[in-house]
Design an enzyme around this catalytic site. Structure first.
Site, PDB file in Angstrom:
ATOM      1  N   ASP A  52       0.873  -1.184  -0.010  1.00 13.98           N
ATOM      2  CA  ASP A  52      -0.155  -0.051  -0.018  1.00 13.98           C
ATOM      3  C   ASP A  52       0.909   1.316   0.146  1.00 13.98           C
ATOM      4  O   ASP A  52       0.170   2.510  -0.059  1.00 13.98           O
ATOM      5  CB  ASP A  52      -0.812  -0.020   1.092  1.00 13.98           C
ATOM      6  CG  ASP A  52      -0.529  -0.101   2.510  1.00 13.98           C
ATOM      7  OD1 ASP A  52       0.814   0.039   2.515  1.00 13.98           O
ATOM      8  OD2 ASP A  52      -1.086  -0.049   3.610  1.00 13.98           O
ATOM      9  N   SER A  53       2.283   0.994  -0.057  1.00 12.07           N
ATOM     10  CA  SER A  53       2.938   2.202  -0.315  1.00 12.07           C
ATOM     11  C   SER A  53       2.872   2.815  -1.580  1.00 12.07           C
ATOM     12  O   SER A  53       3.244   4.017  -1.844  1.00 12.07           O
ATOM     13  CB  SER A  53       4.603   1.744  -0.201  1.00 12.07           C
ATOM     14  OG  SER A  53       4.655   0.658  -1.214  1.00 12.07           O
ATOM     15  N   ASP A  91      -0.896  -6.495  -0.147  1.00 21.39           N
ATOM     16  CA  ASP A  91      -1.170  -5.623   1.136  1.00 21.39           C
ATOM     17  C   ASP A  91      -2.562  -5.685   1.191  1.00 21.39           C
ATOM     18  O   ASP A  91      -3.497  -5.381   0.459  1.00 21.39           O
ATOM     19  CB  ASP A  91      -0.682  -4.319   1.226  1.00 21.39           C
ATOM     20  CG  ASP A  91       0.616  -4.056   2.049  1.00 21.39           C
ATOM     21  OD1 ASP A  91       0.677  -4.800   2.869  1.00 21.39           O
ATOM     22  OD2 ASP A  91       1.341  -3.135   2.090  1.00 21.39           O
ATOM     23  N   LYS A 121      -0.609  -9.480   3.136  1.00 17.58           N
ATOM     24  CA  LYS A 121       0.344  -8.917   4.131  1.00 17.58           C
ATOM     25  C   LYS A 121      -0.776  -8.004   5.244  1.00 17.58           C
ATOM     26  O   LYS A 121      -1.575  -7.478   4.415  1.00 17.58           O
ATOM     27  CB  LYS A 121       1.373  -8.019   3.792  1.00 17.58           C
ATOM     28  CG  LYS A 121       2.335  -7.434   4.992  1.00 17.58           C
ATOM     29  CD  LYS A 121       3.613  -7.158   4.532  1.00 17.58           C
ATOM     30  CE  LYS A 121       3.500  -5.698   4.034  1.00 17.58           C
ATOM     31  NZ  LYS A 121       2.997  -4.564   4.639  1.00 17.58           N
ATOM     32  N   GLU A 123      -0.838  -5.522   8.813  1.00  9.34           N
ATOM     33  CA  GLU A 123      -0.077  -4.839   9.805  1.00  9.34           C
ATOM     34  C   GLU A 123      -0.696  -5.066  11.013  1.00  9.34           C
ATOM     35  O   GLU A 123      -1.758  -5.207  11.450  1.00  9.34           O
ATOM     36  CB  GLU A 123      -0.071  -3.499   9.666  1.00  9.34           C
ATOM     37  CG  GLU A 123       0.588  -3.063   8.245  1.00  9.34           C
ATOM     38  CD  GLU A 123       0.575  -1.450   8.041  1.00  9.34           C
ATOM     39  OE1 GLU A 123       0.143  -0.844   8.814  1.00  9.34           O
ATOM     40  OE2 GLU A 123       1.202  -1.047   7.113  1.00  9.34           O
ATOM     41  N   GLU A 186       9.666  -3.291  10.409  1.00  8.20           N
ATOM     42  CA  GLU A 186       9.959  -2.167   9.797  1.00  8.20           C
ATOM     43  C   GLU A 186      10.372  -0.983  10.887  1.00  8.20           C
ATOM     44  O   GLU A 186       9.675  -0.544  11.860  1.00  8.20           O
ATOM     45  CB  GLU A 186       8.669  -1.434   9.164  1.00  8.20           C
ATOM     46  CG  GLU A 186       8.739  -0.084   8.570  1.00  8.20           C
ATOM     47  CD  GLU A 186       7.836   0.163   7.658  1.00  8.20           C
ATOM     48  OE1 GLU A 186       6.908  -0.478   7.065  1.00  8.20           O
ATOM     49  OE2 GLU A 186       7.965   1.552   7.216  1.00  8.20           O
TER      50      GLU A 186
END
Ligand code: KIV
Length: 269
Positions: A52-53, A91, A121, A123, A186
């Site tokens: 999602d960057s 993501d 993925k 978070e 991260e």
């Protein structure tokens, strides 16, 4: 994982996970489109992360928060078409899995079933363990993400290095216990990342986490010098593509204006 260019064999989730016990470092990079996926895949990258960057480096937002599930699905489909060997992880964007474990399963399923990702993925550590467990129980491999979790940037008070080692280790273990096959770590100090890597049996993939992780991930646009708004300390620029592209485009503009392009070799008789 070493690439075998002659007969490229697809990287599977079990192989990716087993790389840790073989002591093989994993190379991961983000990808958002067909062309860059083809290049990264043929270069031998083990895993392409449709991160999602893209909200920042493709869409120009300040954070990844505005990215939608539909956008991740769209970019995943583009990456899938360009990939032969690499594992494709997509993501789950902000608010596509935090509401409930069943929401997480439904949306993870969409990225696997409709977009063609191999894994997702998400978070969060301890507080996301139930969601991870539910997704894995549905047969979908999950990559965890602890340390700086950019979707919680406002809760964390900015994109800051995370230093609470006991919490980091508890989060990493919770992600592993919930069934994740690997873990992004991260923005944590290098010695903390080393301890996290020792504490879990699944491969840790570091970004801003020093050299002791089992693998590394970088954002495509950062590592190739395409995104130049700012450069985090942990980014190594392996190329300065923005400068190359600018020079090429300036030459193109000049040649069009001077009538030098197109030449006879670019024209039909
Ligand atoms: O969104 C992303 O690209 C990521 C990586 C930087 C780990 O989460």
């Amino acid at each position: 994982m070493s690439a075998t260019p002659a007969v490229p064999r697809a990287v599977t989730v079990p192989e990716f996970r087993a790389a840790k016990s073989r002591g093989e470092k994993l190379a991961v990079v983000t990808a958002y489109d067909y062309t860059s996926a083809r290049i990264a895949d043929s270069a031998g990258v083990d895993c392409l992360l449709v991160g999602d960057s893209l909200g920042m480096v493709v869409q120009g937002h300040d954070t990844s928060i505005p990215v939608t599930l539909g956008q991740i699905a769209y970019h995943t489909k583009c990456v899938v078409r360009g990939t032969r060997r690499a594992l494709i992880v997509s993501d789950l964007p902000f608010l596509s899995y935090q509401v409930s474990p069943s929401q997480a399963v439904r949306n993870a399923g969409r990225l696997i079933k409709k977009a063609g990702a191999h894994a997702v993925k998400l978070e969060g550590g301890q507080r996301m363990a139930d969601a991870i467990r539910a997704v894995v129980n549905a047969g979908i491999p999950v990559m965890g993400h602890v340390g700086l979790t950019p979707q919680s940037v406002h809760l964390l008070g900015g994109f800051k290095v995370q230093r609470d080692l006991p919490q980091l280790i508890a989060d990493a273990k919770a992600v592993e216990d919930a069934g994740a096959f690997s873990l992004v770590v991260e923005s944590v100090p290098a010695d903390a990342a080393a301890q996290i890597t020792q504490a879990v049996g699944i491969p840790t993939i570091g970004i801003g986490a020093g050299p002791h992780c089992d693998g590394q991930v970088l954002v495509f646009h950062d590592m190739l010098g395409l995104f130049t708004d700012f450069k985090p300390k942990f980014v190594k620029r392996y190329a300065d593509l923005a400068a190359h592209i600018r020079t090429a485009l300036e030459t193109y503009c000049r040649e069009v204006r001077e009538g030098k392009f197109p030449g006879a070799e670019h024209s039909f008789r």
